[in-house]
Structures are given as structure tokens and as C-alpha cells.
Design a protein around this motif. Structure first.
Motif, PDB file in Angstrom:
ATOM      1  N   GLN A   1       0.820  -1.211   0.000  1.00 13.68           N
ATOM      2  CA  GLN A   1       0.000   0.000   0.000  1.00 13.68           C
ATOM      3  C   GLN A   1       0.858   1.268   0.000  1.00 13.68           C
ATOM      4  OE1 GLN A   1      -3.279  -0.429  -0.327  1.00 13.68           O
ATOM      5  NE2 GLN A   1      -2.894  -2.636  -0.249  1.00 13.68           N
ATOM      6  N   GLY A   2       2.178   1.094   0.000  1.00 16.99           N
ATOM      7  CA  GLY A   2       3.068   2.249   0.034  1.00 16.99           C
ATOM      8  C   GLY A   2       3.225   2.829   1.423  1.00 16.99           C
ATOM      9  N   ARG A   3       2.963   2.025   2.446  1.00 19.80           N
ATOM     10  CA  ARG A   3       3.037   2.503   3.830  1.00 19.80           C
ATOM     11  C   ARG A   3       4.164   1.821   4.585  1.00 19.80           C
ATOM     12  NH1 ARG A   3      -3.433   1.609   4.814  1.00 19.80           N
ATOM     13  NH2 ARG A   3      -4.173   3.320   3.479  1.00 19.80           N
TER      14      ARG A   3
ATOM     15  N   GLU B   1       5.092   9.664   1.841  1.00 24.72           N
ATOM     16  CA  GLU B   1       4.199   8.575   1.465  1.00 24.72           C
ATOM     17  C   GLU B   1       3.790   8.635   0.001  1.00 24.72           C
ATOM     18  OE1 GLU B   1      -0.156   7.038   2.875  1.00 24.72           O
ATOM     19  OE2 GLU B   1       1.319   7.392   4.458  1.00 24.72           O
TER      20      GLU B   1
ATOM     21  N   LYS C   1       4.321   5.507  -2.515  1.00 31.50           N
ATOM     22  CA  LYS C   1       3.183   4.902  -3.216  1.00 31.50           C
ATOM     23  C   LYS C   1       3.437   4.854  -4.719  1.00 31.50           C
ATOM     24  CE  LYS C   1      -0.602   5.824   0.010  1.00 31.50           C
ATOM     25  NZ  LYS C   1      -1.881   6.532   0.240  1.00 31.50           N
TER      26      LYS C   1
ATOM     27  N   GLU D   1       3.727   1.444  -6.974  1.00 36.86           N
ATOM     28  CA  GLU D   1       2.869   1.261  -8.138  1.00 36.86           C
ATOM     29  C   GLU D   1       3.670   0.806  -9.355  1.00 36.86           C
ATOM     30  OE1 GLU D   1      -0.556   3.725 -10.677  1.00 36.86           O
ATOM     31  OE2 GLU D   1       0.573   4.714  -9.081  1.00 36.86           O
TER      32      GLU D   1
END
Length: 222
Positions: free
Chosen positions: A116-118, A142, A146, A150
């Protein structure tokens, strides 16, 4: 047996079942003496059991399953958890762990970034995790993380395994550093499918610097 006697017997059995249920609820006849864990890879069974904190002599029927799951979900590697009861003595806890995609090297250690890019934990990066550099704000950036996730997740596996690092001063300026020393400038996530496809073609070229940000055109530099 007459209809009246059959009805009476049914009522007696119903009362007895109710009494048994009440006894089982208030008296720990069925004890939660076994905790089973499924779905874990990084998180150990002992860690999950400790977080669940279900006493071995607890009444199985009175264990708060949603609360147990919430406690387990607080573990760093656990993204979500589900607890269920299995007679006569087992609480099963199913965990879904974060998948580490990236990591950012900071003064306090490697910050692992999930799908989730966290950032979810400071730990040793698993094999295949891609390092992100040059994010300025580091793990707090963040939006940049992200964007990198992706692109990395959209890559062909054969391309992804060639990536050693991603220089990402911003989400609009992604540059992939390869294990062989070459660089591929990607730019932003705009036109992502075309850029990802073009990157695979670009890697067949010998130049040290490749630019796919203007897909379908490849810019090169010796």
C-alpha cells in the motif's frame, strides 16, 4: 408414543439443552487450551499467541474473538487477523501479513514499505525488497513511496529482479538503478503501462543511461 408425550419429551430435551448451554457458558467445561495460527510467515506462533493473550483455562465459549483478532493485528508484520472457535478446545487465528515491497534506509534502521506504500516496521529487508533513496523526507514521503510501489508492482518479474535501487527525489522523478550499474529514468506514473512495457525493451539495449519517461520513445546516453 402419543403426540402429547412426544411434545413433552421435546420440551424436556429443550430445557436440558438450555441448562447445558448455561452451564457451559458460566463453567469452563470447554477450555481454550489450544491456540492454532495459520497464514504466518515472518510472525512466529509464539508472538501471535502472546498477542492474543487467551488464558489456557479460559472458557472457550466466552473468548472475545473480535478483541483477540484486534490484539493480534497490532503486531508489526500483521496486516489483519481473524479469530475463530473450534470445539472442543481450540482458538484458531488466521493472520494476513504485510508484503514488504520497498525499504528506506534511515538512521534508526531500514523502514519496510508494504504493497500500500506505507511504512509498517523497522526490520531487515527480505530478499527482493527494493531500496528507495533520495526521497528527501525519507519514510514520511508517502506519496513518493506509493508511486514507487505502483511502478514496481506493475513491472514484469524479469525486469523487477534487475532493479537494485530507486532514486526518488519526488513522485514525478523516479529513476531505477540496476544491478549491472545502468540507470533507467522513469519519471512519473503517468502512462504507466506503456512505460513499463517500454522499460523491458529498453533493457535489451547496451547504453548506461536509458530514459522511458517519453514513451513510446526511448532516450539513451552512453
Amino acid at each position: 408414543m402419543t403426540k402429547k408425550r412426544a411434545l413433552l419429551l421435546a420440551l424436556v430435551l429443550l430445557v436440558l439443552a438450555g441448562i447445558a448451554a448455561v452451564v457451559a457458558w458460566f463453567v469452563p467445561v470447554l477450555k481454550a487450551s489450544n491456540v492454532e495460527v495459520v497464514g504466518n510467515t515472518v510472525t512466529t506462533v509464539d508472538e501471535v499467541a502472546a498477542a492474543a493473550n487467551v488464558p489456557a483455562d479460559a472458557n472457550l465459549l466466552r473468548v472475545d474473538l473480535p478483541a483477540t483478532a484486534r490484539q493480534v493485528a497490532q503486531l508489526p508484520w500483521v496486516a489483519s487477523a481473524k479469530a475463530s472457535m473450534h470445539l472442543p478446545d481450540t482458538i484458531e487465528i488466521e493472520v494476513t501479513e504485510h508484503q514488504a515491497v520497498l525499504f528506506v534506509r534511515n538512521a534508526d534502521g531500514e523502514h519496510l514499505v508494504d504493497e500500500q506504500g506505507r511504512v509498517f516496521v523497522i526490520d531487515t529487508p527480505p530478499p527482493g525488497t527494493v531500496e528507495v533513496t533520495g526521497t528527501g523526507a525519507g519514510a514520511e514521503d508517502e506519496a513518493t513511496l506509493k508511486a514507487v510501489v505502483e511502478v514496481v508492482q506493475a513491472m514484469d518479474p524479469m525486469v523487477r529482479e534487475q532493479v537494485a535501487q530507486v532514486a526518488a527525489p519526488s513522485a514525478l522523478e523516479l529513476e531505477f538503478k540496476l544491478h549491472d550499474g545502468r540507470s533507467v529514468y522513469f519519471g512519473s506514473t503517468d502512462n504507466l503501462p506503456d512505460k513499463v512495457a517500454l522499460m523491458r525493451t529498453a533493457l535489451t539495449r547496451p547504453e548506461a543511461y536509458l530514459d522511458v519517461s517519453g514513451a513510446p520513445i526511448i532516450a539513451v546516453r552512453p
